[in-house]
Design an enzyme around this catalytic site. Structure first.
Site, PDB file in Angstrom:
ATOM      1  N   ASP A  84      -9.637  -5.605  -4.305  1.00 27.50           N
ATOM      2  CA  ASP A  84      -8.992  -4.438  -3.489  1.00 27.50           C
ATOM      3  C   ASP A  84      -9.962  -3.150  -3.443  1.00 27.50           C
ATOM      4  OD1 ASP A  84      -7.348  -2.481  -2.127  1.00 27.50           O
ATOM      5  OD2 ASP A  84      -5.488  -3.515  -2.758  1.00 27.50           O
ATOM      6  N   HIS A 116      -7.371  -5.922   0.008  1.00 33.64           N
ATOM      7  CA  HIS A 116      -6.127  -5.316   0.187  1.00 33.64           C
ATOM      8  C   HIS A 116      -5.183  -5.633   0.892  1.00 33.64           C
ATOM      9  CE1 HIS A 116      -3.963  -1.298  -0.077  1.00 33.64           C
ATOM     10  NE2 HIS A 116      -4.021  -1.161   1.026  1.00 33.64           N
ATOM     11  N   SER A 176       0.766  -1.106   0.036  1.00 32.18           N
ATOM     12  CA  SER A 176       0.101   0.110   0.038  1.00 32.18           C
ATOM     13  C   SER A 176       0.888   1.462  -0.086  1.00 32.18           C
ATOM     14  CB  SER A 176      -1.129  -0.076   1.322  1.00 32.18           C
ATOM     15  OG  SER A 176      -2.250   0.894   1.092  1.00 32.18           O
TER      16      SER A 176
END
Length: 274
Positions: free
Chosen positions: A225, A254, A95
């Protein structure tokens, strides 16, 4: 407790376990090095040296007033890599950490980095712009900031309980421990740091960083995600990389490193060994 002190006096906490080829893990917002437990134990058992740090303002590192942006995050990593004299390292970022990896490898990685991995990562840019019209509108990130400022403790329960791990999907196997651990990590960090990091992860354009990276890069992304939609991230990033490979995971969320380590870890190992 292991710390380095950066040029501006910030203390960066890190873990450094084992020997062998170093693998450096870069966590997402608003978490800490602890988010990589499942990966660090796995690679430690396979003979690697595993390293993870808490980004400034996150976890056990200093809650700075300044430097809550990507250039400083990458410079902090460079200071850590120099302190530990890392060579032939593999940098893995999830991320926001994927953006940190892209900036670090492009700017500081020459001679130190062997490979990189971007997992559910924010590059090339999350925000909708003229160059990237498929991005998310500013209102999404303004909503993050409003929720954080209004009640950070509740916001940091809502995110892992819902979209982060895909626990809001029908039939999802909800892990109360994962939700609580996400909340624990988040609440260790600084509110100002987390607030300003939203701008860093959403508005930083990593296009030039991706183009500049010379080492092999594996781009991994969950197809479900809900935090960093795959169409405007992984599928665009791999086109900008000189030596990029895309691997996607149907139905994965995610936070797939936590929900599906039995799938993700062997794929990471295969890429590192290849």
């Amino acid at each position: 407790m292991s710390y380095i002190t950066t040029k501006d006096g910030t203390q960066i906490y890190y873990k450094d376990w084992g020997t062998g080829q170093p693998i450096v893990f870069h966590h997402g917002w608003p978490l800490s090095a602890d988010d990589w437990d499942a990966q660090m134990l796995f690679f430690l058992s396979h003979g690697y040296r595993v390293i993870a740090h808490d980004r400034r303002g996150h976890g056990r590192s200093t809650q700075t007033s300044d430097g809550n942006e990507m250039d400083t995050y990458a410079a902090d990593v460079a200071a850590l890599a120099q302190h530990l004299d890392l060579k032939n390292a593999v940098h893995i970022g999830h991320s926001t950490g994927g953006g940190e990896v892209a900036r670090y490898v492009a700017k500081y990685g020459k001679g130190r980095v062997a490979k990189a991995v971007l997992i559910g990562a924010v590059p090339p840019i999350m925000l909708k712009t003229a160059a990237y019209p498929g991005g998310l509108p500013m209102e999404v990130f303004d909503g993050f900031r409003q929720a954080l400022a209004a009640n950070r403790a509740q916001f940091f329960l809502d995110v892992p309980s819902g979209p982060f791990y895909g626990f809001n999907r029908p039939g999802a196997k909800v892990s109360e421990g994962s939700i609580r651990n996400w909340w624990r990590q988040g609440m260790m960090g600084g509110a100002k740091n987390h607030y300003e990091c939203i701008k860093a992860f959403s508005e930083t354009d990593f296009t030039d960083d991706l183009k500049a990276i010379d080492v092999p890069v594996l781009v991994m992304h969950g197809e479900d995600d809900q935090i960093v939609p795959i169409e405007n991230s992984a599928k665009l990033s791999v086109k900008l990389l000189k030596h990029g490979t895309l691997k996607t995971y149907p139905g994965f969320p995610h936070g797939m490193c936590t929900t599906h380590p039995e799938v993700i870890n062997p794929d990471l190992l295969a890429f590192i060994k290849a």
